[in-house]
Design an enzyme around this catalytic site. Structure first.
Site, PDB file in Angstrom:
ATOM      1  N   GLY A   1       0.756  -1.249   0.000  1.00  0.00           N
ATOM      2  CA  GLY A   1       0.000   0.000   0.000  1.00  0.00           C
ATOM      3  C   GLY A   1       0.780   1.287   0.000  1.00  0.00           C
ATOM      4  O   GLY A   1       0.187   2.367  -0.079  1.00  0.00           O
TER       5      GLY A   1
ATOM      6  N   GLU B   1       3.801  -6.605   1.594  1.00  0.00           N
ATOM      7  CA  GLU B   1       3.283  -7.002   0.279  1.00  0.00           C
ATOM      8  C   GLU B   1       3.300  -5.840  -0.717  1.00  0.00           C
ATOM      9  O   GLU B   1       2.259  -5.465  -1.257  1.00  0.00           O
ATOM     10  CB  GLU B   1       1.849  -7.513   0.426  1.00  0.00           C
ATOM     11  CG  GLU B   1       1.684  -8.629   1.423  1.00  0.00           C
ATOM     12  CD  GLU B   1       0.271  -9.212   1.466  1.00  0.00           C
ATOM     13  OE1 GLU B   1       0.133 -10.384   1.789  1.00  0.00           O
ATOM     14  OE2 GLU B   1      -0.683  -8.469   1.152  1.00  0.00           O
ATOM     15  N   PRO B   2       4.456  -5.233  -0.987  1.00  0.00           N
ATOM     16  CA  PRO B   2       4.458  -4.075  -1.882  1.00  0.00           C
ATOM     17  C   PRO B   2       4.225  -4.447  -3.338  1.00  0.00           C
ATOM     18  O   PRO B   2       4.737  -5.446  -3.835  1.00  0.00           O
ATOM     19  CB  PRO B   2       5.874  -3.507  -1.706  1.00  0.00           C
ATOM     20  CG  PRO B   2       6.710  -4.663  -1.277  1.00  0.00           C
ATOM     21  CD  PRO B   2       5.811  -5.583  -0.508  1.00  0.00           C
TER      22      PRO B   2
ATOM     23  N   ARG C   1       2.899  -1.465  -5.972  1.00  0.00           N
ATOM     24  CA  ARG C   1       3.157  -0.167  -6.618  1.00  0.00           C
ATOM     25  C   ARG C   1       4.539   0.402  -6.296  1.00  0.00           C
ATOM     26  O   ARG C   1       5.243   0.876  -7.188  1.00  0.00           O
ATOM     27  CB  ARG C   1       2.080   0.820  -6.144  1.00  0.00           C
ATOM     28  CG  ARG C   1       2.084   2.142  -6.848  1.00  0.00           C
ATOM     29  CD  ARG C   1       1.065   3.093  -6.210  1.00  0.00           C
ATOM     30  NE  ARG C   1      -0.145   2.448  -5.802  1.00  0.00           N
ATOM     31  CZ  ARG C   1      -1.243   2.336  -6.554  1.00  0.00           C
ATOM     32  NH1 ARG C   1      -1.271   2.841  -7.753  1.00  0.00           N
ATOM     33  NH2 ARG C   1      -2.307   1.707  -6.089  1.00  0.00           N
TER      34      ARG C   1
ATOM     35  N   ARG D   1      -6.143   3.721 -15.382  1.00  0.00           N
ATOM     36  CA  ARG D   1      -6.208   4.329 -14.036  1.00  0.00           C
ATOM     37  C   ARG D   1      -6.825   5.728 -14.024  1.00  0.00           C
ATOM     38  O   ARG D   1      -7.670   6.007 -13.180  1.00  0.00           O
ATOM     39  CB  ARG D   1      -4.821   4.360 -13.388  1.00  0.00           C
ATOM     40  CG  ARG D   1      -4.210   2.981 -13.156  1.00  0.00           C
ATOM     41  CD  ARG D   1      -2.942   3.022 -12.321  1.00  0.00           C
ATOM     42  NE  ARG D   1      -3.236   3.373 -10.942  1.00  0.00           N
ATOM     43  CZ  ARG D   1      -3.023   4.555 -10.404  1.00  0.00           C
ATOM     44  NH1 ARG D   1      -2.491   5.530 -11.118  1.00  0.00           N
ATOM     45  NH2 ARG D   1      -3.335   4.784  -9.162  1.00  0.00           N
TER      46      ARG D   1
ATOM     47  N   TYR E   1     -10.136   5.805 -11.711  1.00  0.00           N
ATOM     48  CA  TYR E   1     -10.038   6.404 -10.365  1.00  0.00           C
ATOM     49  C   TYR E   1      -9.911   7.918 -10.418  1.00  0.00           C
ATOM     50  O   TYR E   1      -9.639   8.538  -9.395  1.00  0.00           O
ATOM     51  CB  TYR E   1      -8.798   5.860  -9.628  1.00  0.00           C
ATOM     52  CG  TYR E   1      -8.617   4.377  -9.651  1.00  0.00           C
ATOM     53  CD1 TYR E   1      -9.510   3.534  -8.992  1.00  0.00           C
ATOM     54  CD2 TYR E   1      -7.532   3.808 -10.314  1.00  0.00           C
ATOM     55  CE1 TYR E   1      -9.317   2.163  -9.006  1.00  0.00           C
ATOM     56  CE2 TYR E   1      -7.346   2.435 -10.324  1.00  0.00           C
ATOM     57  CZ  TYR E   1      -8.239   1.624  -9.679  1.00  0.00           C
ATOM     58  OH  TYR E   1      -8.044   0.280  -9.682  1.00  0.00           O
TER      59      TYR E   1
ATOM     60  N   CYS F   1     -13.807   5.111 -28.299  1.00  0.00           N
ATOM     61  CA  CYS F   1     -15.109   5.722 -28.497  1.00  0.00           C
ATOM     62  C   CYS F   1     -15.861   5.818 -27.179  1.00  0.00           C
ATOM     63  O   CYS F   1     -16.780   5.037 -26.904  1.00  0.00           O
ATOM     64  CB  CYS F   1     -15.862   4.854 -29.501  1.00  0.00           C
ATOM     65  SG  CYS F   1     -17.254   5.691 -30.162  1.00  0.00           S
ATOM     66  N   GLU F   2     -15.457   6.762 -26.338  1.00  0.00           N
ATOM     67  CA  GLU F   2     -15.959   6.841 -24.964  1.00  0.00           C
ATOM     68  C   GLU F   2     -15.423   8.143 -24.373  1.00  0.00           C
ATOM     69  O   GLU F   2     -14.219   8.373 -24.403  1.00  0.00           O
ATOM     70  CB  GLU F   2     -15.384   5.629 -24.209  1.00  0.00           C
ATOM     71  CG  GLU F   2     -15.609   5.561 -22.761  1.00  0.00           C
ATOM     72  CD  GLU F   2     -16.669   4.524 -22.392  1.00  0.00           C
ATOM     73  OE1 GLU F   2     -17.447   4.805 -21.508  1.00  0.00           O
ATOM     74  OE2 GLU F   2     -16.687   3.450 -23.025  1.00  0.00           O
TER      75      GLU F   2
ATOM     76  N   TYR G   1      -0.252  -1.493 -12.154  1.00  0.00           N
ATOM     77  CA  TYR G   1      -1.694  -1.444 -12.434  1.00  0.00           C
ATOM     78  C   TYR G   1      -2.001  -0.710 -13.735  1.00  0.00           C
ATOM     79  O   TYR G   1      -3.052  -0.091 -13.872  1.00  0.00           O
ATOM     80  CB  TYR G   1      -2.463  -0.800 -11.267  1.00  0.00           C
ATOM     81  CG  TYR G   1      -2.158  -1.443  -9.939  1.00  0.00           C
ATOM     82  CD1 TYR G   1      -2.625  -2.729  -9.652  1.00  0.00           C
ATOM     83  CD2 TYR G   1      -1.387  -0.791  -8.975  1.00  0.00           C
ATOM     84  CE1 TYR G   1      -2.333  -3.334  -8.440  1.00  0.00           C
ATOM     85  CE2 TYR G   1      -1.082  -1.394  -7.767  1.00  0.00           C
ATOM     86  CZ  TYR G   1      -1.557  -2.665  -7.510  1.00  0.00           C
ATOM     87  OH  TYR G   1      -1.268  -3.263  -6.308  1.00  0.00           O
TER      88      TYR G   1
HETATM   89  N1  LLP Z   1      -1.695  -6.949  -0.733  1.00  0.00           N
HETATM   90  C1  LLP Z   1      -3.019  -6.993  -0.934  1.00  0.00           C
HETATM   91  C2  LLP Z   1      -3.836  -7.906  -0.149  1.00  0.00           C
HETATM   92  C3  LLP Z   1      -3.608  -6.146  -1.886  1.00  0.00           C
HETATM   93  O1  LLP Z   1      -4.922  -6.186  -2.078  1.00  0.00           O
HETATM   94  C4  LLP Z   1      -2.792  -5.256  -2.638  1.00  0.00           C
HETATM   95  C5  LLP Z   1      -3.361  -4.383  -3.638  1.00  0.00           C
HETATM   96  C6  LLP Z   1      -1.408  -5.260  -2.396  1.00  0.00           C
HETATM   97  C7  LLP Z   1      -0.893  -6.116  -1.433  1.00  0.00           C
HETATM   98  C8  LLP Z   1      -0.446  -4.347  -3.120  1.00  0.00           C
HETATM   99  O2  LLP Z   1      -0.720  -3.018  -2.854  1.00  0.00           O
HETATM  100  P1  LLP Z   1       0.257  -1.847  -3.397  1.00  0.00           P
HETATM  101  O3  LLP Z   1       1.556  -1.931  -2.639  1.00  0.00           O
HETATM  102  O4  LLP Z   1       0.449  -2.070  -4.834  1.00  0.00           O
HETATM  103  O5  LLP Z   1      -0.506  -0.596  -3.119  1.00  0.00           O
HETATM  104  N2  LLP Z   1      -5.681  -0.880  -9.274  1.00  0.00           N
HETATM  105  C9  LLP Z   1      -5.447   0.076  -8.196  1.00  0.00           C
HETATM  106  C10 LLP Z   1      -4.739  -0.574  -7.026  1.00  0.00           C
HETATM  107  C11 LLP Z   1      -5.457  -1.771  -6.495  1.00  0.00           C
HETATM  108  C12 LLP Z   1      -4.684  -2.383  -5.345  1.00  0.00           C
HETATM  109  C13 LLP Z   1      -5.304  -3.647  -4.921  1.00  0.00           C
HETATM  110  N3  LLP Z   1      -4.629  -4.304  -3.874  1.00  0.00           N
HETATM  111  C14 LLP Z   1      -4.670   1.250  -8.758  1.00  0.00           C
HETATM  112  O6  LLP Z   1      -4.400   1.258  -9.947  1.00  0.00           O
HETATM  113  O7  LLP Z   1      -4.346   2.183  -8.056  1.00  0.00           O
END
Ligand code: LLP
Length: 419
Positions: A244, A279-280, A282, A318, A322, A348-349, A377
């Site tokens: 996150g 759990e990184p 992004r 994205r 969002y 077309c949107e 993503y």
């Molecule tokens: N662990 C779990 C359980 C998750 O659901 C996620 C992301 C991560 C780890 C990794 O999170 P990160 O470090 O990447 O923030 N599509 C959206 C993001 C959806 C994230 C879903 N879960 C976007 O483009 O911003």
């Protein structure tokens, strides 16, 4: 801010470079547009930043494969020693193909199928229990295979991540995780089952988080749960605080926490006998890539000015999904009249845009334009809408580049109808 963020994309003489290569030179050699371009040095630097941050801690870095599943990048991360975080059986198969150690891998998800659970149990993957039915499915699968399963309980710590509601995942009303008030029921069920080993707790607050205080608050809550579970006679090994961490999409000079800032904010809380799992997604891959487009043309309607590119919401959704900001710039000198532009694709949107209200010089046709920070993503969420083909991916390593995913062709696409 602790630990400087390495940047492999930079400008020299008006041209964008990726490591030692001019992006315009690459665009001229690549036979397809748009495409994604990655920097290997950036990926390695991002992984090293997590390793440094975790120095001296018993820990697992679980890369969240959903952020980007390019096989070459996965192989690089597994070679660097990363574990993996999975949300589907196919991601499990990909992590096998990429050489990840599945014992350092975690399966998440609020709707895991029995087939996915079987695969996970067979390979010794750690499994997060998400709900009553999920626990029943894990029990049923372990029994059918007569194989023990190592499980964590996914808890919603109720700490507000202060992010877009679509990427907030750890609050009471989330579709993920158990109802905390039912914790003892889960513990009783697990205690009764000889094939289940409860090894830890998990949470994931959300994505694009920019304040480390949020991780510290959640860690305190989770340690409270660990104490409560251990008081019931269990002995836990893992605290998984999810992913996150945000990245600097906006480029406003705001201080974005680094992996070291994140880990330092919780280090003093962590008991010695626990292994920390993070759990990184992004923050490992987001800034490793730009999405490279060509300008098709420029137009004005009413009081709006548009730059129309060949890339669209089909390749990078994205901003449309969002309403999020990703920086846009030209890869070469452009000196037309400055205007406030919406950068839109050919789909077309009206929701098809890559950026809105951007002060940019008016480009010539064919000019190269990039959407920055496109490693997470972006390719992973691309679609075939309007029959746009999944774009190719290229990787720069120093002064050379290679194709790491070829473009999907219409023949590839037509093949799925050969039934
Ligand atoms: N662990 C779990 C359980 C998750 O659901 C996620 C992301 C991560 C780890 C990794 O999170 P990160 O470090 O990447 O923030 N599509 C959206 C993001 C959806 C994230 C879903 N879960 C976007 O483009 O911003």
């Amino acid at each position: 801010m602790h630990g400087k963020i390495f940047m492999s994309f930079h400008y020299k003489d008006g041209y964008l470079y990726c490591e030692k290569m001019r992006v315009k030179d690459i665009q001229e050699q690549v036979p397809y547009s748009p495409f994604y371009l990655y920097s290997l040095a950036q990926l390695e630097a991002n992984y090293a930043a997590y390793q440094e941050a975790l120095d001296g801690l018993d820990s697992i870095i679980g890369y969240a494969i959903k952020a980007n599943n390019n096989l070459t990048l996965l192989k690089r991360l597994s070679a660097l020693g990363s574990g993996a975080v999975l949300v589907s059986g196919n991601e499990l198969q990909m992590s096998l193909a990429a050489g990840f150690d599945l014992k350092r891998t975690i399966l998440n998800g609020n709707g895991k199928t029995l087939a996915e659970l079987s695969l996970a149990i067979e390979h010794g993957v750690l499994i997060n229990i998400d709900s009553e039915f999920d626990l029943a499915h894990i029990q049923q699968t372990a029994k059918a295979l007569d194989t023990p399963a190592n499980v964590l309980i996914r808890i919603n710590p109720g700490v507000d991540p202060e992010v877009h509601p679509y990427v907030s995942t750890g609050m009471k009303n989330s579709k993920f995780g158990i109802r905390n008030e039912r914790l003892n029921w889960f513990l009783d069920e697990i205690r009764k089952d000889d094939l289940l080993n409860l090894v830890g707790v998990h949470c994931h607050l959300g994505s694009t988080i920019k304040k480390v205080r949020i991780f510290r608050d959640a860690t305190e809550v989770m340690l409270g749960f660990i104490r409560a579970i251990e008081a019931e006679g269990f002995s836990l090994r893992y605290l998984n605080i999810g992913g996150g961490l945000g990245i600097d999409y906006e480029r406003t000079g705001e201080d974005i926490p680094t992996p070291s800032d994140l880990i330092d904010s919780i280090r003093d809380l962590l008991p010695e006998d626990l292994t920390l799992i993070i759990e990184p997604g992004r923050s490992l891959v987001g800034n490793t890539s730009v999405f490279v487009n060509r300008v098709i043309g420029v137009k004005t309607n009413g009081n709006k000015h548009f730059i129309v590119t060949d890339g669209s919401m089909s390749e990078l959704i994205r901003p449309s999904l969002y309403d999020t900001y990703q920086h846009i710039e030209f890869i070469e000198p452009v000196d037309g009249k400055p205007e406030m532009y919406d950068v839109v694709g050919p789909v077309c949107e009206s929701a098809d845009f890559l950026g809105k209200g951007r002060p940019l010089p008016t480009p010539h046709e064919g000019a190269g334009l990039v959407v920055c920070d496109a490693g997470a993503y972006c390719h992973a969420m691309s679609s075939n809408y309007n029959l746009k083909m999944t774009p190719p991916e290229y990787l720069v390593d120093g002064d050379s580049f290679t194709c790491i995913r070829r473009v999907e062709t219409l023949d590839d696409y037509l093949r799925v109808f050969e039934i």
